[in-house]
Write a protein that holds these residues in place. Structure first.
Motif, PDB file in Angstrom:
ATOM      1  N   SER A   1      12.417   4.345  10.920  1.00 15.80           N
ATOM      2  CA  SER A   1      12.199   5.514  10.080  1.00 15.80           C
ATOM      3  C   SER A   1      11.141   5.167   9.022  1.00 15.80           C
ATOM      4  CB  SER A   1      13.497   5.917   9.383  1.00 15.80           C
ATOM      5  OG  SER A   1      13.881   4.912   8.445  1.00 15.80           O
ATOM      6  N   HIS A   2      10.649   6.191   8.328  1.00 16.91           N
ATOM      7  CA  HIS A   2       9.653   5.946   7.281  1.00 16.91           C
ATOM      8  C   HIS A   2      10.194   4.984   6.228  1.00 16.91           C
ATOM      9  CE1 HIS A   2       6.450   6.635   4.392  1.00 16.91           C
ATOM     10  NE2 HIS A   2       7.375   6.854   3.476  1.00 16.91           N
TER      11      HIS A   2
ATOM     12  N   GLN B   1       8.798   1.210   5.170  1.00 14.26           N
ATOM     13  CA  GLN B   1       8.478   0.818   3.791  1.00 14.26           C
ATOM     14  C   GLN B   1       9.196  -0.476   3.429  1.00 14.26           C
ATOM     15  OE1 GLN B   1       6.206   2.074   2.104  1.00 14.26           O
ATOM     16  NE2 GLN B   1       6.562   1.853  -0.083  1.00 14.26           N
ATOM     17  N   LYS B   2      10.420  -0.629   3.872  1.00 12.23           N
ATOM     18  CA  LYS B   2      11.194  -1.831   3.567  1.00 12.23           C
ATOM     19  C   LYS B   2      10.603  -3.068   4.231  1.00 12.23           C
ATOM     20  CE  LYS B   2      15.544   0.778   3.265  1.00 12.23           C
ATOM     21  NZ  LYS B   2      16.888   0.950   3.869  1.00 12.23           N
TER      22      LYS B   2
ATOM     23  N   PRO C   1       0.827  -1.211   0.000  1.00  8.48           N
ATOM     24  CA  PRO C   1       0.000   0.000   0.000  1.00  8.48           C
ATOM     25  C   PRO C   1       0.858   1.255   0.000  1.00  8.48           C
ATOM     26  CG  PRO C   1       0.096  -0.906   2.199  1.00  8.48           C
ATOM     27  CD  PRO C   1       0.841  -1.876   1.315  1.00  8.48           C
ATOM     28  N   ASP C   2       0.211   2.390  -0.191  1.00  9.54           N
ATOM     29  CA  ASP C   2       0.956   3.657  -0.220  1.00  9.54           C
ATOM     30  C   ASP C   2       1.236   4.199   1.174  1.00  9.54           C
ATOM     31  OD1 ASP C   2      -1.626   4.283   0.384  1.00  9.54           O
ATOM     32  OD2 ASP C   2      -1.815   5.944  -1.032  1.00  9.54           O
ATOM     33  N   ARG C   3       0.765   3.488   2.214  1.00 11.24           N
ATOM     34  CA  ARG C   3       1.050   3.883   3.596  1.00 11.24           C
ATOM     35  C   ARG C   3       1.708   2.717   4.317  1.00 11.24           C
ATOM     36  NH1 ARG C   3      -4.145   6.226   6.495  1.00 11.24           N
ATOM     37  NH2 ARG C   3      -2.549   6.541   8.109  1.00 11.24           N
ATOM     38  N   SER C   4       2.715   3.022   5.130  1.00 14.18           N
ATOM     39  CA  SER C   4       3.457   1.969   5.825  1.00 14.18           C
ATOM     40  C   SER C   4       3.305   2.034   7.341  1.00 14.18           C
ATOM     41  CB  SER C   4       4.942   2.057   5.458  1.00 14.18           C
ATOM     42  OG  SER C   4       5.461   3.344   5.756  1.00 14.18           O
TER      43      SER C   4
ATOM     44  N   GLY D   1      10.176   7.010   0.058  1.00 14.67           N
ATOM     45  CA  GLY D   1      10.915   6.907   1.307  1.00 14.67           C
ATOM     46  C   GLY D   1      12.120   5.991   1.265  1.00 14.67           C
ATOM     47  N   LEU D   2      12.310   5.279   0.161  1.00 15.29           N
ATOM     48  CA  LEU D   2      13.459   4.376   0.081  1.00 15.29           C
ATOM     49  C   LEU D   2      14.726   5.145  -0.279  1.00 15.29           C
ATOM     50  CD1 LEU D   2      12.113   1.206  -1.796  1.00 15.29           C
ATOM     51  CD2 LEU D   2      12.257   1.627   0.665  1.00 15.29           C
ATOM     52  N   ASP D   3      15.839   4.749   0.325  1.00 12.09           N
ATOM     53  CA  ASP D   3      17.124   5.332  -0.046  1.00 12.09           C
ATOM     54  C   ASP D   3      17.518   4.812  -1.428  1.00 12.09           C
ATOM     55  OD1 ASP D   3      18.985   2.801   0.385  1.00 12.09           O
ATOM     56  OD2 ASP D   3      17.670   2.940   2.123  1.00 12.09           O
ATOM     57  N   PRO D   4      18.471   5.466  -2.086  1.00 10.06           N
ATOM     58  CA  PRO D   4      18.828   5.069  -3.464  1.00 10.06           C
ATOM     59  C   PRO D   4      19.217   3.605  -3.611  1.00 10.06           C
ATOM     60  CG  PRO D   4      19.757   7.217  -2.968  1.00 10.06           C
ATOM     61  CD  PRO D   4      19.162   6.707  -1.685  1.00 10.06           C
ATOM     62  N   LYS D   5      19.948   3.048  -2.657  1.00  8.62           N
ATOM     63  CA  LYS D   5      20.374   1.655  -2.756  1.00  8.62           C
ATOM     64  C   LYS D   5      19.174   0.710  -2.691  1.00  8.62           C
ATOM     65  CE  LYS D   5      23.381  -1.817  -0.573  1.00  8.62           C
ATOM     66  NZ  LYS D   5      22.327  -2.800  -0.267  1.00  8.62           N
ATOM     67  N   SER D   6      18.270   0.951  -1.749  1.00  8.39           N
ATOM     68  CA  SER D   6      17.097   0.092  -1.608  1.00  8.39           C
ATOM     69  C   SER D   6      16.135   0.270  -2.784  1.00  8.39           C
ATOM     70  CB  SER D   6      16.376   0.397  -0.289  1.00  8.39           C
ATOM     71  OG  SER D   6      17.207   0.085   0.806  1.00  8.39           O
TER      72      SER D   6
END
Length: 240
Positions: free
Chosen positions: A134-135, A139-140, A80-83, A162-167
């Protein structure tokens, strides 16, 4: 494969989605776009059984979400768009909950949890409660839970938020690998550059109707060859 036939949903007598027809094939990353209020979220909620259809049908790998919801829900994984859910559970408790729901065997579950959480760099945080995450970490863990039972159909609503570039790169590679296996990735996002780089086919919805459905090449040929996706998106939706 996802098949949507004449799907309709009304709110307070007004159609949010009207007679929607859409087929999402196997072996493709399918982008689903639309401005705010276009019917995108309503469509996804009908696809996943969160909202009942007022008319029409939606099936996952041939299983109707309305007539056989439990079997249909085993066909897909939904991000979903909310975690912000199950915040009092520890990460490992959350993943084991998903493993129990989808009957993932203990040996398979352990291997998948380790693979997914190490890929997303949250393995060391699995004994912490999710409300401390964290957000991006939330999400992860949501993505990890959804992919734990290895569903054939992925329905991802803004999964890169909300994901960092690596994830983000890791998830995009997973999406490509899943589609390469002949399975389905349905991908909703507002990041048009990602769609242009990642998706094999796209559909643009506005006012509850699909304005365009086809490949990026077909979209550009229909309009101007030098247009980027942002210009095409605005052209398709600005007068609606």
């Amino acid at each position: 494969m996802i098949e949507i036939k004449q799907a309709t949903k009304n709110f307070a007598g007004k159609a949010a989605v009207k007679d929607l027809d859409l087929t999402v094939p196997d072996g493709k990353i399918f982008g689903f776009l639309g401005p705010n209020g276009a019917g995108k979220s309503t469509t996804i909620k009908m696809m996943t059984g969160i909202l009942p259809l007022d008319a029409g049908s939606i099936s996952m790998n041939g299983v109707d979400i309305s007539t056989d919801p439990m079997k249909a829900k085993h066909q897909f994984g939904y991000v979903p768009d909310r975690s912000d859910i199950f915040l009092r559970l520890k990460g490992m408790e959350y993943l084991n909950f998903f493993g129990d729901v989808f009957d993932v065997p203990p040996n398979v579950r352990k291997e998948k949890i380790e693979y997914l959480t190490k890929s997303f760099d949250i393995y060391e945080a699995l004994n912490d409660q999710i409300h401390t995450y964290s957000h991006g970490m939330r999400q992860k863990i949501v993505v990890s839970g959804v992919l734990l039972h290895d569903p054939d159909v992925w329905i991802l609503d803004e999964p890169l938020t909300g994901l960092d570039p690596k994830s983000s790169y890791t998830l995009k590679e997973m999406m490509r690998e899943h589609a390469a296996k002949g399975k389905t990735v349905f991908f909703s996002t507002h990041v048009l550059e990602v769609v242009e780089q990642l998706c094999d086919e796209v559909a643009i919805i506005n006012k509850g109707h699909v304005q365009f459905r086809g490949s990026m090449k077909e979209m550009k040929q229909q309009f101007q060859e030098d247009n980027n996706l942002e210009k095409l998106f605005l052209e398709l939706t600005q007068n609606e």
